[in-house]
Design an enzyme around this catalytic site. Structure first.
Site, PDB file in Angstrom:
ATOM      1  N   GLY A  20       0.793  -1.227   0.000  1.00 19.16           N
ATOM      2  CA  GLY A  20       0.000   0.000   0.000  1.00 19.16           C
ATOM      3  C   GLY A  20       0.821   1.271   0.000  1.00 19.16           C
ATOM      4  CG  ASN A  22       1.879   3.285  -5.778  1.00 18.42           C
ATOM      5  OD1 ASN A  22       2.303   4.327  -6.238  1.00 18.42           O
ATOM      6  ND2 ASN A  22       2.425   2.118  -6.051  1.00 18.42           N
ATOM      7  CG  MET A  95      -0.742  -7.384  -6.728  1.00 17.23           C
ATOM      8  SD  MET A  95       0.095  -6.236  -7.858  1.00 17.23           S
ATOM      9  CE  MET A  95       1.410  -7.253  -8.436  1.00 17.23           C
ATOM     10  NE  ARG A  96      -7.663 -11.600  -8.058  1.00 23.58           N
ATOM     11  CZ  ARG A  96      -7.421 -12.891  -8.251  1.00 23.58           C
ATOM     12  NH1 ARG A  96      -6.256 -13.401  -7.952  1.00 23.58           N
ATOM     13  NH2 ARG A  96      -8.343 -13.665  -8.793  1.00 23.58           N
ATOM     14  CG  ASN A 112      -2.753  -0.419 -13.120  1.00 22.17           C
ATOM     15  OD1 ASN A 112      -2.755  -0.671 -11.914  1.00 22.17           O
ATOM     16  ND2 ASN A 112      -1.921  -0.971 -13.984  1.00 22.17           N
ATOM     17  CG  HIS A 114       2.800  -1.494 -15.458  1.00 24.97           C
ATOM     18  ND1 HIS A 114       2.493  -2.764 -15.028  1.00 24.97           N
ATOM     19  CD2 HIS A 114       3.857  -1.617 -16.296  1.00 24.97           C
ATOM     20  CE1 HIS A 114       3.331  -3.628 -15.586  1.00 24.97           C
ATOM     21  NE2 HIS A 114       4.165  -2.953 -16.361  1.00 24.97           N
TER      22      HIS A 114
HETATM   23  C1  GRF Z   1       4.089  -0.981  -7.258  1.00 27.71           C
HETATM   24  O1  GRF Z   1       5.308  -1.024  -7.981  1.00 27.71           O
HETATM   25  C2  GRF Z   1       2.932  -0.936  -8.233  1.00 27.71           C
HETATM   26  O2  GRF Z   1       3.280  -0.264  -9.426  1.00 27.71           O
HETATM   27  C3  GRF Z   1       2.686  -2.371  -8.505  1.00 27.71           C
HETATM   28  O3  GRF Z   1       2.767  -2.950  -7.210  1.00 27.71           O
HETATM   29  C4  GRF Z   1       3.881  -2.322  -6.530  1.00 27.71           C
HETATM   30  C5  GRF Z   1       3.599  -2.224  -5.053  1.00 27.71           C
HETATM   31  O4  GRF Z   1       2.629  -1.242  -4.850  1.00 27.71           O
HETATM   32  N1  GRF Z   1       1.430  -2.618  -9.147  1.00 27.71           N
HETATM   33  P1  GRF Z   1       2.210  -0.808  -3.332  1.00 27.71           P
HETATM   34  O5  GRF Z   1       3.479  -0.585  -2.551  1.00 27.71           O
HETATM   35  O6  GRF Z   1       1.402  -1.949  -2.733  1.00 27.71           O
HETATM   36  O7  GRF Z   1       1.410   0.445  -3.509  1.00 27.71           O
END
Ligand code: GRF
Length: 222
Positions: A20, A22, A95-96, A112, A114
């Site tokens: 989490g 982001n 991640m889904r 999203n 990426h």
């Molecule tokens: C990040 O690099 C995001 O781009 C990818 O998952 C990673 C972890 O994200 N989809 P977070 O730390 O859970 O926000």
């Protein structure tokens, strides 16, 4: 359609699966008029849960393992998000693979982030793909989500140089820092009505926060 008064409150839903970070960046940022109204996490052990709780933002766990199909899972996501009047859905380390059930409920409103410069290196572990490919420039992308995997219209990107003495963990950290800087700026610009879908490719104004809020916010609505 008359002059549209810019909206003063734009509820945002954030979907997360992991640490989490982001999400944390979004919660620490000034997204006004955007407001993270709901966090939905598919993994009951995700760090994102504590992140939302610490910020006092409502968080719901919708465990994908408790749903027979991806569509049934998405239908539950839609129900939770709609209950809060969410206008934008942000996949922040989610991640889904989402289905048309979610995309159809929020057409042109799912974004999203990426960790590569799409269209290069879609899919899982993009940072490793780039590192092992020997690229000199990596980066991250925020895009509108379409029915493909990491294939929707690109809204914004940040280039991240690969340094001579980089190893993968250092590169991952540098890309993640770039993500944390980019995602809140994009979400704020979207909340301010900066998305213009009238041309061949959607364009997002205001990512740098300096463009004035568009006069006819309606014109950019889907
Ligand atoms: C990040 O690099 C995001 O781009 C990818 O998952 C990673 C972890 O994200 N989809 P977070 O730390 O859970 O926000």
């Amino acid at each position: 359609m008359g002059f549209a008064s810019p909206e003063s409150d734009v509820p945002i839903g954030v979907l997360a699966s992991g640490a989490g970070t982001n999400l944390a960046a979004l919660l620490a940022a000034d997204l006004a008029p955007g407001r993270v109204a709901r966090v939905v996490v598919n993994n009951p052990r995700a760090g994102a849960i504590a992140c939302a709780q610490a910020a006092g933002v409502p968080v719901t766990v919708v465990d994908h393992r408790e749903h027979p199909t991806r569509r049934a899972f998405d239908a539950q996501l839609v129900e939770v998000l709609r209950a809060d009047g969410v206008q934008w859905v942000v996949l922040a380390g989610f991640m889904r693979i989402v289905t048309s059930t979610l995309l159809g409920a929020f057409p042109g409103r799912v974004v999203n982030i990426h960790p590569s410069l799409l269209p290069a290196f879609p899919g899982v572990d993009a940072q490793r793909q780039a590192f092992e490919a020997g690229v000199r420039v990596a980066g991250c992308t925020v895009h509108l989500v379409d029915s493909g995997v990491d294939t929707g219209p690109i809204l914004a990107q940040t280039a991240v140089p690969v340094l001579e003495d980089d190893d993968l963990p250092r590169l991952r950290r540098r890309i993640l820092e770039a993500e944390h800087a980019l995602l809140p700026r994009v979400v704020r610009a979207l909340a301010r009505g900066g998305l213009d879908v009238r041309g061949a490719k959607p364009r997002l104004r205001g990512v740098d926060g300096d463009e004035p809020r568009p006069a006819a916010a309606e014109a950019t609505k889907r």
